[in-house]
Design a protein around this motif. Structure first.
Motif, short mmCIF file in Angstrom:
data_model
loop_
_atom_site.label_atom_id
_atom_site.label_comp_id
_atom_site.label_asym_id
_atom_site.label_seq_id
_atom_site.Cartn_x
_atom_site.Cartn_y
_atom_site.Cartn_z
N ALA A 193 -38.71 40.00 52.13
CA ALA A 193 -39.66 39.24 51.81
C ALA A 193 -41.08 39.18 52.64
CB ALA A 193 -39.06 37.57 51.37
N LEU A 194 -41.01 39.30 54.07
CA LEU A 194 -41.78 39.37 55.10
C LEU A 194 -42.76 40.31 54.78
CD1 LEU A 194 -39.37 37.10 57.92
CD2 LEU A 194 -41.41 35.84 56.68
N LEU A 195 -42.33 41.58 55.00
CA LEU A 195 -42.77 42.41 55.44
C LEU A 195 -43.46 42.83 54.10
CD1 LEU A 195 -40.82 44.46 57.74
CD2 LEU A 195 -42.30 42.65 58.15
N ASP A 196 -43.00 42.48 52.96
CA ASP A 196 -43.44 42.98 51.23
C ASP A 196 -44.45 42.70 50.50
OD1 ASP A 196 -41.84 45.96 52.50
OD2 ASP A 196 -40.32 45.47 50.78
N ASP A 197 -45.12 43.29 49.97
CA ASP A 197 -46.40 42.95 49.60
C ASP A 197 -45.71 42.11 47.78
OD1 ASP A 197 -48.99 42.85 51.23
OD2 ASP A 197 -48.69 44.88 49.57
N GLY A 198 -45.67 41.29 47.50
CA GLY A 198 -44.98 40.17 45.78
C GLY A 198 -44.41 39.26 46.21
N HIS A 199 -43.59 38.77 47.27
CA HIS A 199 -42.89 38.02 47.04
C HIS A 199 -43.11 36.75 47.95
CE1 HIS A 199 -39.33 40.36 47.49
NE2 HIS A 199 -40.09 41.34 48.58
N GLU A 200 -45.06 36.74 47.69
CA GLU A 200 -45.78 34.83 48.11
C GLU A 200 -45.39 34.27 46.54
OE1 GLU A 200 -46.81 38.05 48.21
OE2 GLU A 200 -47.46 37.93 50.83
N GLY A 201 -44.63 32.90 46.63
CA GLY A 201 -44.71 32.21 45.17
C GLY A 201 -43.40 32.84 44.63
N ALA A 202 -42.94 33.37 44.92
CA ALA A 202 -41.36 33.53 44.52
C ALA A 202 -40.05 33.09 45.27
CB ALA A 202 -40.77 35.13 44.33
N VAL A 203 -39.05 32.72 44.34
CA VAL A 203 -37.70 31.83 44.69
C VAL A 203 -36.65 32.74 44.06
CG1 VAL A 203 -36.50 29.78 44.41
CG2 VAL A 203 -38.71 29.57 44.39
N HIS A 204 -35.77 33.13 45.16
CA HIS A 204 -34.97 34.37 45.41
C HIS A 204 -33.47 33.04 45.45
CE1 HIS A 204 -37.93 37.04 45.89
NE2 HIS A 204 -38.33 37.17 46.87
N ARG A 205 -32.97 33.67 44.09
CA ARG A 205 -31.34 32.69 44.78
C ARG A 205 -30.37 34.00 45.07
NH1 ARG A 205 -31.17 27.91 42.59
NH2 ARG A 205 -28.70 28.32 42.80
N LEU A 206 -30.07 33.98 45.90
CA LEU A 206 -28.77 34.68 46.89
C LEU A 206 -27.31 34.47 47.08
CD1 LEU A 206 -31.39 35.46 49.84
CD2 LEU A 206 -31.45 36.30 48.02
N THR A 207 -26.61 35.37 46.20
CA THR A 207 -24.81 35.37 45.99
C THR A 207 -24.49 36.70 46.71
OG1 THR A 207 -24.62 36.37 43.94
CG2 THR A 207 -25.34 34.03 44.08
N GLY A 208 -23.37 36.61 46.71
CA GLY A 208 -22.63 37.89 47.28
C GLY A 208 -22.03 38.38 45.84
N PRO A 209 -21.47 39.24 45.68
CA PRO A 209 -21.12 40.23 44.57
C PRO A 209 -20.24 39.99 43.33
CG PRO A 209 -20.01 41.59 45.92
CD PRO A 209 -20.82 40.12 46.87
N ALA A 210 -19.04 39.14 44.82
CA ALA A 210 -17.57 38.31 43.32
C ALA A 210 -17.47 37.07 43.75
CB ALA A 210 -16.64 39.61 43.67
N ALA A 211 -16.86 36.66 42.51
CA ALA A 211 -16.83 35.08 43.27
C ALA A 211 -14.64 35.32 43.77
CB ALA A 211 -15.45 34.56 41.67
N THR A 212 -14.40 34.39 43.96
CA THR A 212 -13.37 34.10 45.56
C THR A 212 -12.93 33.04 45.40
OG1 THR A 212 -14.46 34.04 47.35
CG2 THR A 212 -13.85 36.13 47.09
#
Length: 276
Positions: A173-192
């Protein structure tokens, strides 16, 4: 120059390490530079919330950890903008979403920060991770001395995310273009469940561990130093996850090109934290 607040936290440290490895100029802010233990090529600077202007000299980007702002976020943002910072990546929280309990202390803290950043005139990207795998470190003192772990809600379901996966998304997000104004929801890959997590930690350290559920009304000693109102909010959030499948996103892989790591992988990476 990229300024990283909360540089000795789990995500901040991983991000500083990544940026330095990529050859980027990094200024790591911490209240205790002498004990930070950050990579040699990082510029480690004492965080002074009462004099923020020098922190941003020559910087164009900022990674922001709310608790690392010293309770003076508007002043920090103003100093950053004046110095030439143009883009801020905020480590927010997955609790900020439509339909959330807007009175929850964690929601209030992060939603307020998001609003202040939107109002600052800076370009922004918000990272909203749900459960952190590092939350399991709360059990480390018990695991170091025995095979029984006491905790609340054995059946609560989360999809814990590795702190380095959050850092990897922050880096892009800091280095690449295209992330300004974006909201990124982040999780792990599986429920535990909590029971699953204790089993995974046991496997990582080569021991058979048992999770013993404690009633919520008896939970205060398990969260030392947590204000009562904040603890009640946490317990309410935890209770709502029991038996409820968690949100699972593929955002980590979409942005970084690598799938999010499992909780078992996190436990292996952190096995030393659970050993005597």
């Amino acid at each position: 120059m990229i300024v990283v607040t909360g540089a000795t936290g789990n995500v901040g440290r991983a991000l500083v390490t990544r940026l330095v490895a990529d050859g980027r100029a990094v200024r790591a802010l911490t209240r205790a530079p002498e004990t930070a233990g950050l990579p040699d090529k990082a510029e480690v600077v004492r965080f002074r919330p009462d004099d923020p202007a020098p922190l941003f000299t020559g910087a164009t980007k900022l990674f922001l950890y709310v608790q690392g702002a010293g309770g003076r976020l508007p002043e920090l943002l103003d100093a950053a903008r004046t110095a030439g910072v143009r883009h801020v990546v905020l480590l927010s929280s997955g609790i900020v979403q439509e339909g959330a309990d807007e009175t929850h202390p964690i929601h209030v803290m992060h939603a307020t920060a998001e609003r202040q950043i939107r109002d600052s005139g800076l370009a922004w990207t918000f990272l909203r991770p749900n459960a952190f795998a590092t939350n399991a470190l709360q059990w480390a003192p018990q695991i170091r001395v025995g095979d029984t772990v006491r905790g609340v809600f054995a059946g609560m379901l989360t999809a814990p995310i590795h702190e380095d996966d959050i850092a990897a998304v922050a880096e892009r997000a800091l280095l690449d273009d295209g992330h300004e104004g974006a909201v990124h929801r982040l999780t792990g890959p599986a429920a535990t469940t909590n029971t699953d997590q204790i089993a995974a930690i046991g496997q990582a350290v080569g021991r058979e561990l048992t999770f013993v559920e404690v009633a919520p009304e008896e939970a205060a000693p398990l969260f030392p130093g947590t204000p009562p109102a904040f603890l009640q909010g946490l317990l309410k959030t935890f209770a709502a996850t029991v038996g409820v499948p968690p949100e699972i996103t593929t955002t980590v892989e979409e942005i970084t090109g690598s799938p999010a790591r499992t909780f078992g992988q996190w436990a292996t990476d952190h096995a030393a934290d659970f050993r005597p």
